[in-house]
Scaffold this active site. Structure first.
Site, mmCIF file in Angstrom:
data_model
loop_
_atom_site.group_PDB
_atom_site.id
_atom_site.type_symbol
_atom_site.label_atom_id
_atom_site.label_comp_id
_atom_site.label_asym_id
_atom_site.label_seq_id
_atom_site.Cartn_x
_atom_site.Cartn_y
_atom_site.Cartn_z
ATOM 1 N N LYS A 172 -0.265 -6.974 5.509
ATOM 2 C CA LYS A 172 -1.307 -6.825 4.479
ATOM 3 C C LYS A 172 -1.954 -8.143 4.018
ATOM 4 C CE LYS A 172 -0.809 -2.159 3.005
ATOM 5 N NZ LYS A 172 0.378 -1.463 3.499
ATOM 6 N N ASP A 211 11.158 -4.506 3.762
ATOM 7 C CA ASP A 211 9.757 -4.322 4.120
ATOM 8 C C ASP A 211 8.943 -4.781 2.909
ATOM 9 O OD1 ASP A 211 7.176 -3.382 4.410
ATOM 10 O OD2 ASP A 211 7.752 -1.467 5.316
ATOM 11 N N PHE A 230 7.756 4.154 2.957
ATOM 12 C CA PHE A 230 6.687 4.114 3.954
ATOM 13 C C PHE A 230 6.833 2.852 4.783
ATOM 14 C CE2 PHE A 230 2.570 2.912 5.654
ATOM 15 C CZ PHE A 230 2.231 4.083 6.328
HETATM 16 C C1 LIG Z 1 0.923 -0.751 4.644
HETATM 17 C C2 LIG Z 1 2.368 -0.716 4.851
HETATM 18 C C3 LIG Z 1 2.928 -0.650 6.149
HETATM 19 C C4 LIG Z 1 2.083 -0.487 7.388
HETATM 20 O O1 LIG Z 1 1.218 -1.556 7.605
HETATM 21 P P1 LIG Z 1 0.025 -1.383 8.686
HETATM 22 O O2 LIG Z 1 -0.597 -2.747 8.728
HETATM 23 O O3 LIG Z 1 -0.897 -0.331 8.158
HETATM 24 O O4 LIG Z 1 0.628 -0.989 9.968
HETATM 25 C C5 LIG Z 1 4.309 -0.683 6.265
HETATM 26 N N1 LIG Z 1 5.107 -0.792 5.189
HETATM 27 C C6 LIG Z 1 4.611 -0.868 3.936
HETATM 28 C C7 LIG Z 1 5.540 -1.006 2.773
HETATM 29 C C8 LIG Z 1 3.230 -0.812 3.720
HETATM 30 O O5 LIG Z 1 2.736 -0.841 2.477
#
Ligand SMILES: *Cc1c(COP(=O)(O)O)cnc(C)c1O
Length: 393
Positions: free
Chosen positions: A248, A219, A134
């Protein structure tokens, strides 16, 4: 006041919300509109890692809002410079770009990788990502995301993204060609169901990247900022990326994202290559500075590792007793409990009994408790989960 119906009337229906109206929170406690108190084992998807309204973060934000809310990235601002310095000092990186969210941090990473890849002939632009990953909800990041449910209905997506099976080194090798610019992955998949790759997987991916002049992008939007018991998850195996994204928990609840890179890669961006109006906002950065000071200057990460071991032991004891628990996956305070029943039912029952947890991928309970969580709260949760599982088995 019937807040839930008012919400349904005015707000677009994109969230599967639980029936809880939150009005206040402190530490790992959350209060609803009727005054009922809950124990938060989810931290707003690993955002309030230091606990809600952490006094030092509140103080830093308060001081900043009397000084400067916003002025634009056409000028220099102190909190932004200080956060960048702290991030560089405590990571592999040399340079930082600030955004407002995780998806935007990943967008910046994708753009930087493509800009860097453009110097080759033929230009390198293809990005390999993993199935189950994700990376966000913008057009580029849904393309990068390895989950069909996130993409469906939004075609045509971006060209140049290739998905390979999770935890499979050979699949990456097969997917590479001379146009491959980067491999982008989460060191531990969050939304994918707390999936932890085998030991040495990241090392092998790093080696492939080095041998083929390919960038490694981590990420760490969910795994970063202490979530796994180290400041960044890549520290566990000492495998350094070329680019890393954060968001986050970076400011413990205020909107911010960051894309970190090595100097050699960051150089691909020049004036005008990328920008953001709000990126690196002074108030968010004041909060992020307080967060980084706490994570790097106190015993909190050590505490996280200790409390993780305690939680792990309790969960494994529970697993012994219930066949419906298929697997417990835990790294720091990033916890997945795979069940052979629907996880959402358990989440709803936990909510009724005063505990906030989450479900991912139909049958996985996901816990992302604040790093300040205490033994008593864990014991109380285990007792409640024990009772619920007894009803379900
Ligand atoms: C939450 C998340 C995102 C997206 O972050 P947003 O602030 O909602 O755009 C991308 N990558 C990972 C691994 C995430 O947990």
């Amino acid at each position: 006041m019937d807040w839930i119906n008012k919400d349904r009337q005015y707000i677009m229906d994109v969230y599967a919300r639980l029936p809880l109206v939150v009005t206040r929170a402190k530490g790992y406690k959350v209060w609803d509109d009727k005054g009922k108190v809950y124990t938060d084992l989810f931290s707003g998807i690993s955002v309030c890692n230091l606990g809600h309204c952490h006094p030092k973060v509140v103080k830093a934000v308060e001081a900043q809002i009397y000084r400067l809310f916003h002025i634009s990235n056409l000028y220099y601002t102190l909190p932004q410079i200080e956060v960048a310095e702290l991030l560089v000092k405590h990571s592999f990186a040399d340079k930082v770009f600030f955004s407002n969210s995780g998806a935007e941090a990943n967008e910046a990473a994708i753009k930087l990788a493509r800009k860097w890849g453009n110097q080759f002939s033929p230009p390198k632009y293809k990005i390999i990502t993993l199935e189950g990953s994700f990376h966000g909800r913008t057009m580029a990041t849904i393309t990068a995301t390895g989950q069909q449910k996130v993409k469906s209905g939004f075609a045509p997506l971006l060209p140049g993204f290739i998905h390979v099976p999770f935890n499979n080194v050979k699949a990456i090798e097969r997917a590479i060609d001379k146009e491959t610019v980067a491999i982008m992955l989460e060191p531990i998949q969050g939304e994918g169901g707390i999936r932890i790759p085998s030991p040495r997987y990241l090392k092998k991916v790093r080696k492939i990247c080095d041998e083929n002049q390919i960038l490694l992008i981590f990420d760490e939007i969910q795994t970063g900022m202490g979530r796994t018991g180290t400041l960044f998850a890549y520290e566990h195996e000492g495998v350094k990326p070329d680019i890393l994204t954060l968001a986050k928990s970076l400011a413990n609840g205020l909107p911010i994202g960051a894309m970190l890179a090595k100097e050699q890669i960051a150089m691909a961006f020049s004036v005008g290559s990328h920008a953001s109006t709000f990126g690196g906002n002074p108030v968010s950065c004041a909060a992020a500075k307080a967060v980084l000071k706490i994570l790097t200057g106190t015993e909190l990460l050590e505490y996280t590792r200790q409390i993780s071991a305690f939680f792990k032991e309790k969960l494994h004891q529970l697993k012994e007793r219930y066949k419906i628990i298929k697997e417990v996956r835990i790294c720091g305070l990033m916890i997945g409990i795979e069940l052979d029943i629907k996880a959402q039912t358990i989440v709803e029952k936990c909510l009724q009994r005063g505990f906030l947890i989450n479900a991912v991928q139909a049958n996985v309970l996901r816990l992302l408790p604040p790093l300040i969580i205490e033994r008593e709260a864990i014991e109380a949760f285990i007792e409640v989960l024990d009772k619920i599982l007894r009803e379900e088995q």
